[in-house]
Design a protein around this motif. Sequence first.
Motif: not given
Length: 264
Positions: A74-76, A81-82, A86-91, A157-160
């Motif tokens: 889920l984090a990946w 993935v765009e 996506r913002r709603l899912v993250r919320a 993942l965002r920092g990798a």
Amino acid sequence: MIARPRQRVPLALLLPAGLGLLVLVLPLLGLLVRAPWTSLPRRLAEPGVLTALRLSLETATLATVLCVALGVPLAWLLARVEFPGRRLVRALVTVPLVLPPVVGGVALLLVFGRRGLLGSWLDSTFGVSLPFTTAGVVLAEAFVAMPFLVIAVEGALRGADRRYEEAAATLGAGRWTSFTHVTLPLVAPGVAAGAVLCWARALGEFGATITFAGNYPGRTQTMPLAVYLALETDLQAAIVLSLILLTVSVGILAGLRDRWVGTP
């Protein structure tokens, strides 16, 4: 090396900072002062304490395994993935962080209870009933703890450096091979830190557990629930159980100091 001049701390900041520290530290000091140190070994060996401790360790570990298995993909997905919404899912993923645990337990009952949206189907089809069982404890703990893992892994993942993944793709590696052989090793420290925080949150879960799984000794009574029950009959036992949870929490924060609290 040039020594830095000492900065004078304004009293208007020092006073509330000190009071804030006292608010956080005094309850912990009170727990240490009132602890029955002389009878601590005997109380730790009591069957009720050992049973609650064993159940807590088992369910927290199983909940963490479940969170890793579901939370890392889920984090990946959120990090790489765009997709629309996506913002709603993250919320939605972070809602359990701010949702009162008791409300989470009620929500779990409405979905996985015998008359719930999925629980009735599980009961009629497979004869599986999750509420008031050890599996229900694991599910409740995973519900409240998974956001900690997802947030930690998504940040990693965002920092990798994605150039390693791109290089693997140019060499013919598929998405799954690139994920397992390149991405996961890159973010392994983030996964480990998230898993430890997830385990600690699961170990201390109370509200969702008692609402969804009940408080049955040996089956659903974890250590936080045992503390709640002991408060009504044996304050010393409640203090001993609280000390165990405090020790675990401090140990985890000390181990993750550089990653989560900052360097000294």
